[in-house]
Design a protein around this motif. Sequence first.
Motif, PDB file in Angstrom:
ATOM      1  N   PRO A  51      45.948 -62.823 -79.416  1.00 45.53           N
ATOM      2  CA  PRO A  51      46.335 -64.219 -79.673  1.00 45.53           C
ATOM      3  C   PRO A  51      47.077 -64.877 -78.515  1.00 45.53           C
ATOM      4  O   PRO A  51      46.953 -66.100 -78.305  1.00 45.53           O
ATOM      5  CB  PRO A  51      47.229 -64.101 -80.920  1.00 45.53           C
ATOM      6  N   ALA A  52      47.812 -64.117 -77.730  1.00 43.38           N
ATOM      7  CA  ALA A  52      48.550 -64.691 -76.592  1.00 43.38           C
ATOM      8  C   ALA A  52      47.621 -65.309 -75.560  1.00 43.38           C
ATOM      9  O   ALA A  52      48.045 -66.189 -74.797  1.00 43.38           O
ATOM     10  CB  ALA A  52      49.393 -63.597 -75.932  1.00 43.38           C
ATOM     11  N   TYR A  53      46.362 -64.886 -75.541  1.00 43.15           N
ATOM     12  CA  TYR A  53      45.401 -65.428 -74.573  1.00 43.15           C
ATOM     13  C   TYR A  53      44.694 -66.673 -75.094  1.00 43.15           C
ATOM     14  O   TYR A  53      43.855 -67.239 -74.402  1.00 43.15           O
ATOM     15  CB  TYR A  53      44.370 -64.353 -74.210  1.00 43.15           C
ATOM     16  N   HIS A  54      45.044 -67.084 -76.307  1.00 42.20           N
ATOM     17  CA  HIS A  54      44.389 -68.237 -76.916  1.00 42.20           C
ATOM     18  C   HIS A  54      45.388 -69.311 -77.339  1.00 42.20           C
ATOM     19  O   HIS A  54      45.052 -70.193 -78.131  1.00 42.20           O
ATOM     20  CB  HIS A  54      43.561 -67.788 -78.122  1.00 42.20           C
ATOM     21  N   LEU A  55      46.614 -69.231 -76.820  1.00 41.64           N
ATOM     22  CA  LEU A  55      47.611 -70.240 -77.159  1.00 41.64           C
ATOM     23  C   LEU A  55      47.204 -71.588 -76.591  1.00 41.64           C
ATOM     24  O   LEU A  55      46.751 -71.704 -75.458  1.00 41.64           O
ATOM     25  CB  LEU A  55      48.978 -69.848 -76.583  1.00 41.64           C
ATOM     26  N   ARG A  56      47.362 -72.622 -77.395  1.00 39.18           N
ATOM     27  CA  ARG A  56      47.065 -73.967 -76.927  1.00 39.18           C
ATOM     28  C   ARG A  56      48.161 -74.442 -75.986  1.00 39.18           C
ATOM     29  O   ARG A  56      49.313 -74.047 -76.105  1.00 39.18           O
ATOM     30  CB  ARG A  56      46.963 -74.938 -78.109  1.00 39.18           C
TER      31      ARG A  56
ATOM     32  N   HIS B  89      42.997 -65.870 -69.954  1.00 34.68           N
ATOM     33  CA  HIS B  89      43.193 -66.867 -71.006  1.00 34.68           C
ATOM     34  C   HIS B  89      41.934 -67.697 -71.246  1.00 34.68           C
ATOM     35  O   HIS B  89      41.106 -67.887 -70.353  1.00 34.68           O
ATOM     36  CB  HIS B  89      44.354 -67.792 -70.646  1.00 34.68           C
TER      37      HIS B  89
ATOM     38  N   ASP C   1      41.485 -68.377 -82.528  1.00 30.90           N
ATOM     39  CA  ASP C   1      42.891 -67.983 -82.630  1.00 30.90           C
ATOM     40  C   ASP C   1      43.167 -66.635 -81.983  1.00 30.90           C
ATOM     41  O   ASP C   1      44.287 -66.349 -81.561  1.00 30.90           O
ATOM     42  CB  ASP C   1      43.332 -67.967 -84.103  1.00 30.90           C
ATOM     43  N   ARG C   2      42.157 -65.782 -81.914  1.00 27.18           N
ATOM     44  CA  ARG C   2      42.259 -64.502 -81.222  1.00 27.18           C
ATOM     45  C   ARG C   2      40.863 -64.073 -80.799  1.00 27.18           C
ATOM     46  O   ARG C   2      39.857 -64.648 -81.243  1.00 27.18           O
ATOM     47  CB  ARG C   2      42.898 -63.435 -82.121  1.00 27.18           C
TER      48      ARG C   2
ATOM     49  N   SER D 226      54.817 -69.188 -75.567  1.00 25.79           N
ATOM     50  CA  SER D 226      54.100 -67.921 -75.440  1.00 25.79           C
ATOM     51  C   SER D 226      54.970 -66.788 -75.915  1.00 25.79           C
ATOM     52  O   SER D 226      56.123 -66.965 -76.213  1.00 25.79           O
ATOM     53  CB  SER D 226      53.676 -67.689 -73.982  1.00 25.79           C
TER      54      SER D 226
ATOM     55  N   ARG E 128      52.302 -74.816 -76.502  1.00 26.32           N
ATOM     56  CA  ARG E 128      52.880 -73.872 -77.454  1.00 26.32           C
ATOM     57  C   ARG E 128      53.615 -72.778 -76.714  1.00 26.32           C
ATOM     58  O   ARG E 128      53.240 -72.381 -75.609  1.00 26.32           O
ATOM     59  CB  ARG E 128      51.790 -73.245 -78.332  1.00 26.32           C
TER      60      ARG E 128
END
Length: 358
Positions: free
Chosen positions: A348-353, A315, A19-20, A358, A356
């Motif tokens: 967390p922004a670098y792990h968004l699926r 990412h 998640d992060r 941003s 989803r």
Amino acid sequence: MSELKNDRFLRALRREPVDRTPVWMMRQAGRYLPEYRASRARAGDFLRLCKTPELACEVTLQPLDRYPLDAAILFSDILTIPDAMGLGLYFAEGEGPKFERPLRSAAAIEALPLPDPETELRYVMDGVRTIRGALNGRVPLIGFSGSPWTLATYMVEGRGGHDFAIIKRMAFEEPEALQMLVDKLAESVTQYLAAQARAGAQALMVFDTWGGVLSPALYQRFSLAPMAKIVARVQALAPDVPVILFTKNGGQHLEAMADTGCTALGVDWTTDLSVARARVGERVAIQGNLDPCALFAPPSVIRAEVARVLESFGHGSGHVFNLGHGILQGVPPDHAGAMIEAVQELSPAYHLRPGRAS
């Protein structure tokens, strides 16, 4: 052992989704913390602090009680193996570690005993067991060793740092003697790390602090080759425990280090993470790489530097945020906290699926 409540660090090492970005700091239990300085004063000296499992546990947990870190690292020293080999380790005030009996001949190297991790180094294993119990599944515990080359530099020079003229002279004039030494150390480090894994270490790291002072040819022979042996043998003995290799100033060797089959590479601040990631691809996770001196800057600057490191990796999974080397003694503790807070807020922004917002 208790079930692990936070496995973010181990998942990132396996390049699985998180998640992060997880974060910990090399030398995170150290002199920048006032609580550590109090524990060390109570212990009386550094070696007693290392060799008393309850005190090693106490200082290992101190940064975790202060910061929301994603891993603990065993409080110990890289010179435990040479000390157990009988070279007379001591710490001179203001001068760092020294040895009473440095190795200066093939005969002295040949006579070196290989310490048993569960006898001569039992205090380390007891420390691992004590810390695992105290963590109670809070975060994973990292065990570690110095690399054979790095240990050899202290053992031959009799001290750390400087120009390494004595051991480099041995490399050129008596390469067979130096080969014998790094081979012995590779065996000892292998058994030492495997014992830490049996005692409860959930990840292992090899610190090749001085590999970056070698020419490419000498690095391949005296640093990389023994580390490759260690990785292969430790993975055979403890297949579920990830192994991280870190050569300070070793950016030119990243592909060769990844070829060892290690799980992750530590990268210092002299190599951009985007470059490192492009060079090693998906073979390994990457750990790093904020310049430790950035932590002397105001929190706003620290946050900007954290953002730069995160953007450099980009990412996706496979990044463990860390310093490019150990945290420095004079860093204000709240500045380390500012770094950790920035990683938690910005990563967390670098792990968004996919799909989803941003």
